[in-house]
Design an enzyme around this catalytic site. Structure first.
Site, PDB file in Angstrom:
ATOM      1  N   ASP A 253       1.140  -1.394  -0.411  1.00 31.37           N
ATOM      2  CA  ASP A 253       0.101   0.263   0.337  1.00 31.37           C
ATOM      3  C   ASP A 253       0.692   1.756  -0.201  1.00 31.37           C
ATOM      4  OD1 ASP A 253      -2.111  -1.867   0.322  1.00 31.37           O
ATOM      5  OD2 ASP A 253      -2.340  -1.325   2.459  1.00 31.37           O
TER       6      ASP A 253
HETATM    7  N1  URA Z   1      -1.276  -5.494   4.131  1.00 28.96           N
HETATM    8  C1  URA Z   1      -1.367  -4.318   4.312  1.00 28.96           C
HETATM    9  O1  URA Z   1      -2.469  -4.305   4.224  1.00 28.96           O
HETATM   10  N2  URA Z   1      -1.108  -3.938   3.297  1.00 28.96           N
HETATM   11  C2  URA Z   1       0.093  -4.125   2.597  1.00 28.96           C
HETATM   12  O2  URA Z   1       1.060  -3.401   2.182  1.00 28.96           O
HETATM   13  C3  URA Z   1       0.692  -5.157   2.366  1.00 28.96           C
HETATM   14  C4  URA Z   1      -0.193  -6.361   3.125  1.00 28.96           C
END
Ligand code: URA
Length: 246
Positions: A102
């Site tokens: 993310d």
């Molecule tokens: N899980 C998440 O919530 N975000 C990420 O970036 C990777 C795994």
């Protein structure tokens, strides 16, 4: 089999959108015949030509990046935000991230121009263990940890068994740092898993991907992954048990 435009893009000739244009313009031949419609798939034995010049594949390259927070896991962004490939100004190959972290998540991200390798690592059947460290709101108790480990029900189904351990708690700030190891790769999975047990994630970092770890990289640093590591990742992905061997 891969879509023709993807094969052209991965060969480093053009972006996927530009490759689509080339196809529509009738500049692309597959096995000697012009293909001017989208949706055609080609395999390793198909001969692709653009403007009469055979497509030769770029040399495969493999990198890992310590993605900082506030960066998009993509090669371009329509809002002009920083993207992960901005950290590779000297790499001429068309690399792209294997999966995504993310925007607000930091940590270990792999990039390559090897589509077959990327597909292998991302295939749900072969998912490799990934270790995340999450700072969450509230004090997490061991019953909640067990729930994470057994699997929690999310909108897209129950999560697979995971490993969870508490790294530290801060009673004054009312936060807990938890290490969570999962092998699935659903969208925002870690954040959603903590949400499901009533603890909002305030900071998230991916520390390990299989046997690879960040080591002494700092946010924004990248390093090449050597042939031996690539071979080990392939073996890990295709082995029945892709759990981490620390
Ligand atoms: N899980 C998440 O919530 N975000 C990420 O970036 C990777 C795994």
């Amino acid at each position: 089999m891969e879509r023709l435009q993807k094969v052209i893009a991965h060969a480093g000739i053009a972006s996927r959108r530009k490759a689509e244009e080339m196809i529509i313009e009738g500049r692309v031949k597959v096995n000697g015949k012009v293909v001017n419609e989208l949706g055609v798939k080609v395999g390793a034995n198909d001969k692709v030509e653009i403007d009469g010049v055979p497509l030769s594949k770029e040399e495969p390259v493999y990198y890992m990046l310590y993605k900082p927070r506030g960066v998009i896991s993509a090669v371009t962004d329509d809002k002009n935000r920083k993207v992960v490939t901005d950290f590779f100004p000297h790499v001429k190959e068309r690399i792209y991230p294997i999966g995504r972290l993310d925007y607000d998540t930091s940590g270990l991200l792999l990039l390559t121009n090897d589509g077959e390798f990327a597909n292998l690592l991302m295939h749900p059947k072969f998912e490799i263990d990934k270790v995340y460290v999450a700072k969450v709101k509230g004090i997490v108790n061991r019953y909640k940890l067990k729930e994470l480990e057994k699997g929690v029900v999310l909108s897209d189904g129950k999560t697979a068994p995971a490993k969870a351990k508490i790294i530290s708690t801060d009673n004054r700030k009312d936060t807990t740092i938890v290490e969570l190891t999962i092998h699935e790769g659903r969208n925002r999975q870690v954040r959603r898993m903590f949400e499901a047990i009533g603890h909002e994630v305030v900071k998230l970092k991916r520390e390990r991907y299989g046997f690879l770890h960040l080591g002494n990289l700092r946010p924004g640093d990248a390093r090449e992954i050597g042939p031996h590591e690539v071979k080990r990742l392939r073996a890990l992905a295709t082995s029945k048990d892709s759990r981490i061997i620390f």
